[in-house]
Write a protein that holds these residues in place. Sequence first.
Motif, mmCIF file in Angstrom:
data_model
loop_
_atom_site.group_PDB
_atom_site.id
_atom_site.type_symbol
_atom_site.label_atom_id
_atom_site.label_comp_id
_atom_site.label_asym_id
_atom_site.label_seq_id
_atom_site.Cartn_x
_atom_site.Cartn_y
_atom_site.Cartn_z
ATOM 1 N N CYS A 33 0.920 -1.262 0.070
ATOM 2 C CA CYS A 33 0.054 -0.075 -0.036
ATOM 3 C C CYS A 33 0.822 1.259 0.089
ATOM 4 O O CYS A 33 1.852 1.402 1.014
ATOM 5 C CB CYS A 33 -0.979 -0.051 1.183
ATOM 6 N N PRO A 34 0.683 2.001 -0.916
ATOM 7 C CA PRO A 34 1.229 3.367 -1.114
ATOM 8 C C PRO A 34 0.917 4.372 0.001
ATOM 9 O O PRO A 34 -0.336 3.914 0.562
ATOM 10 C CB PRO A 34 1.327 3.861 -2.273
ATOM 11 N N SER A 35 1.427 5.388 0.195
ATOM 12 C CA SER A 35 0.924 6.423 1.266
ATOM 13 C C SER A 35 -0.277 7.061 0.705
ATOM 14 O O SER A 35 -0.366 6.992 -0.633
ATOM 15 C CB SER A 35 1.948 7.552 1.733
ATOM 16 N N GLU A 36 -1.141 7.624 1.427
ATOM 17 C CA GLU A 36 -2.195 8.371 0.829
ATOM 18 C C GLU A 36 -1.823 9.280 -0.049
ATOM 19 O O GLU A 36 -2.281 9.565 -1.421
ATOM 20 C CB GLU A 36 -3.237 8.678 1.832
ATOM 21 N N ALA A 37 -0.911 10.028 0.324
ATOM 22 C CA ALA A 37 -0.418 11.208 -0.698
ATOM 23 C C ALA A 37 0.307 10.768 -1.955
ATOM 24 O O ALA A 37 0.198 11.366 -2.983
ATOM 25 C CB ALA A 37 0.956 11.715 0.225
ATOM 26 N N ASP A 38 1.032 9.488 -1.958
ATOM 27 C CA ASP A 38 1.662 8.905 -3.165
ATOM 28 C C ASP A 38 0.394 8.453 -4.023
ATOM 29 O O ASP A 38 0.546 8.839 -5.377
ATOM 30 C CB ASP A 38 2.421 7.818 -2.774
ATOM 31 N N LYS A 68 -6.820 6.920 -5.125
ATOM 32 C CA LYS A 68 -7.116 6.101 -3.677
ATOM 33 C C LYS A 68 -6.501 4.713 -4.072
ATOM 34 O O LYS A 68 -6.672 4.187 -5.097
ATOM 35 C CB LYS A 68 -8.561 6.139 -3.433
ATOM 36 N N TYR A 69 -5.950 4.128 -2.977
ATOM 37 C CA TYR A 69 -5.709 2.760 -3.096
ATOM 38 C C TYR A 69 -6.706 1.614 -2.517
ATOM 39 O O TYR A 69 -7.163 2.088 -1.597
ATOM 40 C CB TYR A 69 -4.138 2.467 -2.206
#
Length: 86
Positions: A33-38, A68-69
């Motif tokens: 999971c990437p950060s929300e910012a990424d 969104k991821y």
Amino acid sequence: SHMTASSRVLFTHPDRPCVQPGVDPDAWFPDRCPSEADAKRLCQGCPVLVECRNYAKENRMGGVWGGKYFPHTRNRIFKSEYTLND
């Protein structure tokens, strides 16, 4: 296939950040999971952001969609399908 008129536009719009020259589509399908910012940064300025996110929700797609991821793996999409053009 889940192709509808709206998802066809979603998958063929030429201004999507995910299909620009030199961009690696795998960035949208990270192993973790990437950060929300990424995730937001990947999709910044996308003209079909909301449609993309809704498509992912409705079809339980995995990866970064509409900034969104989504962790779903049931319907992980393949790069060839993701970059569909016609």
